[in-house]
Design an enzyme around this catalytic site. Structure first.
Site, PDB file in Angstrom:
ATOM      1  N   ASP A  97       4.101 -12.620 -38.860  1.00 12.48           N
ATOM      2  CA  ASP A  97       3.187 -13.769 -38.909  1.00 12.48           C
ATOM      3  C   ASP A  97       3.043 -14.329 -40.320  1.00 12.48           C
ATOM      4  OD1 ASP A  97       2.863 -13.477 -36.242  1.00 12.48           O
ATOM      5  OD2 ASP A  97       0.790 -12.801 -36.289  1.00 12.48           O
TER       6      ASP A  97
ATOM      7  N   GLU B  20     -13.569 -20.252 -34.336  1.00 12.56           N
ATOM      8  CA  GLU B  20     -14.114 -18.976 -34.800  1.00 12.56           C
ATOM      9  C   GLU B  20     -15.494 -19.106 -35.446  1.00 12.56           C
ATOM     10  OE1 GLU B  20      -9.658 -18.856 -34.701  1.00 12.56           O
ATOM     11  OE2 GLU B  20     -11.148 -20.185 -35.629  1.00 12.56           O
TER      12      GLU B  20
END
Length: 319
Positions: free
Chosen positions: A123, A64
């Site tokens: 998550d 990222e």
């Protein structure tokens, strides 16, 4: 014989889906759009764009920070990159690159951050980013948009493109009601909208909490409380004039956000009011704690960010 009025069904769409569809619509009008993703196209929904325009979509892999640097470089060529990943990675992992490579040179990069807040659900805490707005607010010149529904999310994509400079857009995983499906709707950067008038207090909400706040206001109305609801889709620059106007009208303000009450919408509103119109403020959000794994709707209920929870907290505050 009385005629029954048909009840309009509630349509729910996740704003991450709106983001993917919005990118496709945008490219039809502007072929200088480039979309980057970090191996999450199926989740961020940039896969919708990839399917429609494969030659303009680039997968940067699980890197990222590097992706932000690539986007910065692309922006210097005159193209308009939309760079996408989860909020935790866009604002958290890649903060330095966003600050130094995009914010400092004020490059025309648009960040589409999905899976923000506790509604990421199962998550768990590592992916439930409740700090991203606070982080992005500290970067000079960064515009921050947190849309409340499908219509607003698509409008945000277009507005981000039209703005010259870095933009951070926050999208969610959970499907939420469409509330802006009216002919008078208009999206304008930096301008909030009054969705419900009221005299006893004003709820200022953002993102998925807007529809929940509207439902909460209706619940409170049944108990004699008349509460206004304002949608603030642009966290930065924030609509100072509207915030001050509502504070003067109703004397009490409540902020509601799927984000930490530190540094997010609540913090921004308090900054405006403390400097211009000192007013009592109740901040409803994530109270300086981490989330945890669980179904999204159950987590919203647990954290008091559903309609019932908001109504309960506001009613207690006003009494």
């Amino acid at each position: 014989m009385a005629t029954m009025t048909a009840i309009k069904p509630i349509t729910k769409i996740a704003t991450r889906d709106s983001y993917g569809n919005g990118l496709v619509e945008l490219y039809k009008e502007h072929d200088d759009v480039i979309v980057l993703d970090a191996d999450l196209a199926a989740a961020t929904k940039t896969g919708i764009f990839k399917k429609a325009v494969p030659e303009r979509h680039y997968d940067c892999g699980i890197a990222e920070s590097n992706m932000m640097g690539i986007a910065a470089g692309i922006a210097t060529t005159g193209l308009v990159p939309f760079v996408s990943t989860f909020a935790m990675f866009a604002a958290g992992r890649a903060f330095e690159q966003v600050r130094n490579s995009i914010g400092y040179p004020h490059l025309n990069v648009k960040i589409g951050a999905t899976h923000a807040g506790i509604s990421v659900g199962e998550d768990g805490a590592t992916h439930q980013c409740n700090e991203d707005i606070a982080l992005m607010r500290t970067i000079p010149g960064m515009v921050i948009i947190n849309p409340a529904d499908d219509i607003e999310a698509k409008a945000a994509v277009k507005a981000a493109y039209e703005h010259d400079g870095p933009v951070y857009m926050r999208f969610g995983r959970l499907a939420i009601p469409i509330i802006n499906d009216n002919p008078d709707y208009k999206f304008e950067l930096g301008k909030g909208t009054i969705l419900r008038e009221g005299k006893d207090a004003t709820i200022i909400a953002t993102g998925l909490c807007v529809s929940e706040s509207l439902a909460a206001a209706e619940k409170m109305a049944q108990n004699g409380l008349d509460v206004a609801v304002v949608n603030i889709h642009t966290i930065k620059p924030i609509d100072k004039d509207l915030i001050i106007e509502m504070a003067k009208k109703t004397k009490r303000i409540i902020t509601v956000e799927e984000h930490s009450i530190i540094g997010g919408l609540g913090g921004a509103v308090c900054e405006v009011l403390s400097e211009n119109c000192p007013t009592p403020v109740l901040r409803i959000g994530v109270n300086d704690c981490f989330g945890h794994s669980g179904p999204a709707t159950a987590l919203l209920q647990e954290f008091g960010l559903d309609a019932d929870g908001i109504a309960k907290k506001v009613s207690a505050y006003l009494k």
